[in-house]
Enzyme design. Structure first.
Site, PDB file in Angstrom:
ATOM      1  N   ARG A 103       4.323  -0.530   8.179  1.00  0.00           N
ATOM      2  CA  ARG A 103       5.210  -1.649   7.951  1.00  0.00           C
ATOM      3  C   ARG A 103       6.426  -2.009   8.963  1.00  0.00           C
ATOM      4  O   ARG A 103       6.979  -2.842   8.816  1.00  0.00           O
ATOM      5  CB  ARG A 103       5.483  -1.525   6.571  1.00  0.00           C
ATOM      6  CG  ARG A 103       4.461  -1.118   5.480  1.00  0.00           C
ATOM      7  CD  ARG A 103       4.812  -0.171   4.213  1.00  0.00           C
ATOM      8  NE  ARG A 103       3.652   0.286   3.490  1.00  0.00           N
ATOM      9  CZ  ARG A 103       3.432   1.539   3.829  1.00  0.00           C
ATOM     10  NH1 ARG A 103       3.962   2.159   4.849  1.00  0.00           N
ATOM     11  NH2 ARG A 103       2.344   2.171   3.249  1.00  0.00           N
ATOM     12  N   PRO A 112       4.137 -11.516 -10.121  1.00  0.00           N
ATOM     13  CA  PRO A 112       3.525 -10.559  -9.385  1.00  0.00           C
ATOM     14  C   PRO A 112       2.304  -9.829  -9.958  1.00  0.00           C
ATOM     15  O   PRO A 112       2.526  -9.709 -10.978  1.00  0.00           O
ATOM     16  CB  PRO A 112       4.810  -9.709  -8.910  1.00  0.00           C
ATOM     17  CG  PRO A 112       5.777 -10.379  -9.161  1.00  0.00           C
ATOM     18  CD  PRO A 112       5.559 -11.241 -10.244  1.00  0.00           C
ATOM     19  N   ASP A 118      -0.245  -6.714  -9.353  1.00  0.00           N
ATOM     20  CA  ASP A 118      -0.669  -5.475  -8.362  1.00  0.00           C
ATOM     21  C   ASP A 118      -1.623  -4.903  -9.010  1.00  0.00           C
ATOM     22  O   ASP A 118      -2.291  -5.302 -10.217  1.00  0.00           O
ATOM     23  CB  ASP A 118       0.423  -4.711  -8.084  1.00  0.00           C
ATOM     24  CG  ASP A 118       1.272  -4.063  -9.161  1.00  0.00           C
ATOM     25  OD1 ASP A 118       0.766  -4.129 -10.411  1.00  0.00           O
ATOM     26  OD2 ASP A 118       2.270  -3.180  -9.034  1.00  0.00           O
ATOM     27  N   ARG A 157       7.787   6.881  -2.322  1.00  0.00           N
ATOM     28  CA  ARG A 157       7.730   6.882  -0.893  1.00  0.00           C
ATOM     29  C   ARG A 157       8.839   5.578  -0.593  1.00  0.00           C
ATOM     30  O   ARG A 157       9.542   5.594   0.327  1.00  0.00           O
ATOM     31  CB  ARG A 157       6.658   6.737  -0.233  1.00  0.00           C
ATOM     32  CG  ARG A 157       5.651   8.069  -0.136  1.00  0.00           C
ATOM     33  CD  ARG A 157       4.481   8.053   1.028  1.00  0.00           C
ATOM     34  NE  ARG A 157       3.679   7.063   0.682  1.00  0.00           N
ATOM     35  CZ  ARG A 157       2.745   7.200  -0.055  1.00  0.00           C
ATOM     36  NH1 ARG A 157       2.399   8.281  -0.508  1.00  0.00           N
ATOM     37  NH2 ARG A 157       1.654   5.939   0.009  1.00  0.00           N
ATOM     38  N   ASN A 193       0.924  -1.193   0.093  1.00  0.00           N
ATOM     39  CA  ASN A 193       0.033   0.074   0.063  1.00  0.00           C
ATOM     40  C   ASN A 193       0.704   1.245  -0.119  1.00  0.00           C
ATOM     41  O   ASN A 193       0.507   2.153   0.741  1.00  0.00           O
ATOM     42  CB  ASN A 193      -1.037   0.012   1.381  1.00  0.00           C
ATOM     43  CG  ASN A 193      -1.814  -1.296   1.165  1.00  0.00           C
ATOM     44  OD1 ASN A 193      -2.714  -1.539   0.311  1.00  0.00           O
ATOM     45  ND2 ASN A 193      -2.135  -1.784   2.116  1.00  0.00           N
ATOM     46  N   LYS A 210       1.563 -11.435  -3.284  1.00  0.00           N
ATOM     47  CA  LYS A 210       2.087 -10.640  -4.043  1.00  0.00           C
ATOM     48  C   LYS A 210       3.657 -10.412  -3.856  1.00  0.00           C
ATOM     49  O   LYS A 210       4.644 -10.198  -4.422  1.00  0.00           O
ATOM     50  CB  LYS A 210       1.220  -9.355  -4.403  1.00  0.00           C
ATOM     51  CG  LYS A 210       1.947  -8.231  -5.292  1.00  0.00           C
ATOM     52  CD  LYS A 210       2.725  -7.009  -4.582  1.00  0.00           C
ATOM     53  CE  LYS A 210       2.930  -5.948  -5.398  1.00  0.00           C
ATOM     54  NZ  LYS A 210       3.626  -5.097  -4.574  1.00  0.00           N
TER      55      LYS A 210
END
Length: 264
Positions: free
Chosen positions: A156, A215, A217, A107, A102, A198
C-alpha cells in the site's frame, strides 16, 4: 451535549478510527492537529469542544435507536447503541483506509502510529503516552516506498504516496467531497490510487460525515446474511442504503461491531 466517555473503548475499537493508543486506562487520540487524552470517566487533556465535535455529540441518534429497537432483525444490535460515528479529519481517514486494504485493525493502527511518530509532529504528552500528528500530504509524498514499508505499509506504500502527491500538487481537492453528493463524492475519491468502492465508502462515512454511505467488507457480508442473500457487495450496499437511508452508515457500524464481537 457532552460525550459519554464510558463508551470510549467500544467506539475506538469499532474499526472506524486508527490513530489512538492506550496505556493503563488512558487513551491518546489524534484527529488532524487535535490531540486528546481521555479515560472512560473523563477528558484529561484537550479542548472539550473539539473533543465533543469529534465524537459527534451534537447529532441526534434517536431515530437510529428507535429503528434498531423496533426491528426484529436488528434488536440484537441494541448493546452497541452507545456507538458514535467519529468526525475525522479527511486526511486521517484517507491514510487509515488506504492502509486498510487486505489488512487487519491491529496492523493498520500500528502503521498509522508508527508513521505519525516517525514523520509527524509531537502535539502533546501525558501519562507515558505521546500524541503525534500524521505527516501532512506534502511530507508523506516525499517519503520513499522503502520508508513506508519499514513502517508496515506493505504494497500500500505506493497508494499512500500517490494519493498524498495528488493532494500536495493540487490535482485532488481534499475539501471537494464535502460539497459533492454521495455518488459524485465517491467517484471523485476513486480517482486516488488505492481507493476502490469500499475504501471510498469508508472515507466518505468516517472522513466526510456522509452517513448514507454503507461500506461492505467481509464482516458486513457475514452480518448482512440476516437480511437475505445478495449477489454482490454493490447489491449489499444498495440494500443497506435503501433500507436505512441517512442512518445507513451508523447501522453498518452496529452490524460490524456485532459480527466481530460474535466471532470473539
Amino acid at each position: 451535549m457532552r460525550v459519554m466517555n464510558n463508551h470510549l473503548p467500544m467506539i475506538l475499537k469499532s474499526g472506524q478510527f486508527h490513530h489512538w493508543e492506550e496505556k493503563d486506562g488512558l487513551y491518546a487520540l489524534v484527529n488532524g492537529r487535535e490531540a486528546f487524552f481521555a479515560t472512560e470517566r473523563e477528558l484529561v487533556s484537550g479542548d472539550r469542544g473539539a473533543f465533543d465535535r469529534f465524537f459527534d455529540a451534537e447529532r441526534d441518534y434517536r431515530r437510529a435507536r428507535e429503528t434498531v429497537l423496533a426491528s426484529e432483525d436488528l434488536r440484537d444490535l441494541a448493546p452497541y447503541l452507545g456507538l458514535r460515528i467519529l468526525r475525522q479529519d479527511p486526511w486521517e481517514a484517507m491514510v487509515g483506509f488506504i492502509l486498510s486494504a487486505n489488512n487487519n485493525l491491529v496492523r493498520i493502527r500500528r502503521t498509522v502510529l508508527a508513521l505519525a511518530a516517525r514523520y509527524g509532529d509531537c502535539l502533546k504528552s501525558a501519562g507515558g503516552l505521546s500524541a503525534y500528528a500524521l505527516p501532512d500530504p506534502a511530507r508523506t509524498a516525499s517519503l520513499s516506498a522503502e520508508e513506508l514499508r519499514a513502517l508496515g505499509a506493505g504494497y500500500r506504500d505506493r497508494y499512500l504516496i500517490g494519493a498524498a502527491r495528488m493532494i500536495a500538487e493540487g490535482s485532488f481537492d481534499i475539501e471537494a467531497a464535502y460539497r459533492l453528493s454521495y455518488p459524485e463524492a465517491k467517484r471523485y475519491l476513486m480517482r486516488l490510487p488505492g481507493v476502490g468502492k469500499k475504501v471510498a465508502d469508508c472515507i466518505l462515512l468516517f472522513g466526510y460525515g456522509k452517513l448514507d454511505a454503507f461500506p461492505v467488507d467481509v464482516w458486513i457480508e457475514k452480518a448482512m446474511a440476516r437480511f437475505g442473500t445478495f449477489p454482490s457487495r454493490e447489491a449489499t450496499s444498495a440494500y443497506g442504503m435503501a433500507r436505512f437511508g441517512g442512518d445507513a452508515g451508523y447501522i453498518q457500524q452496529l452490524l460490524f461491531m456485532y459480527e466481530r464481537e460474535k466471532k470473539s
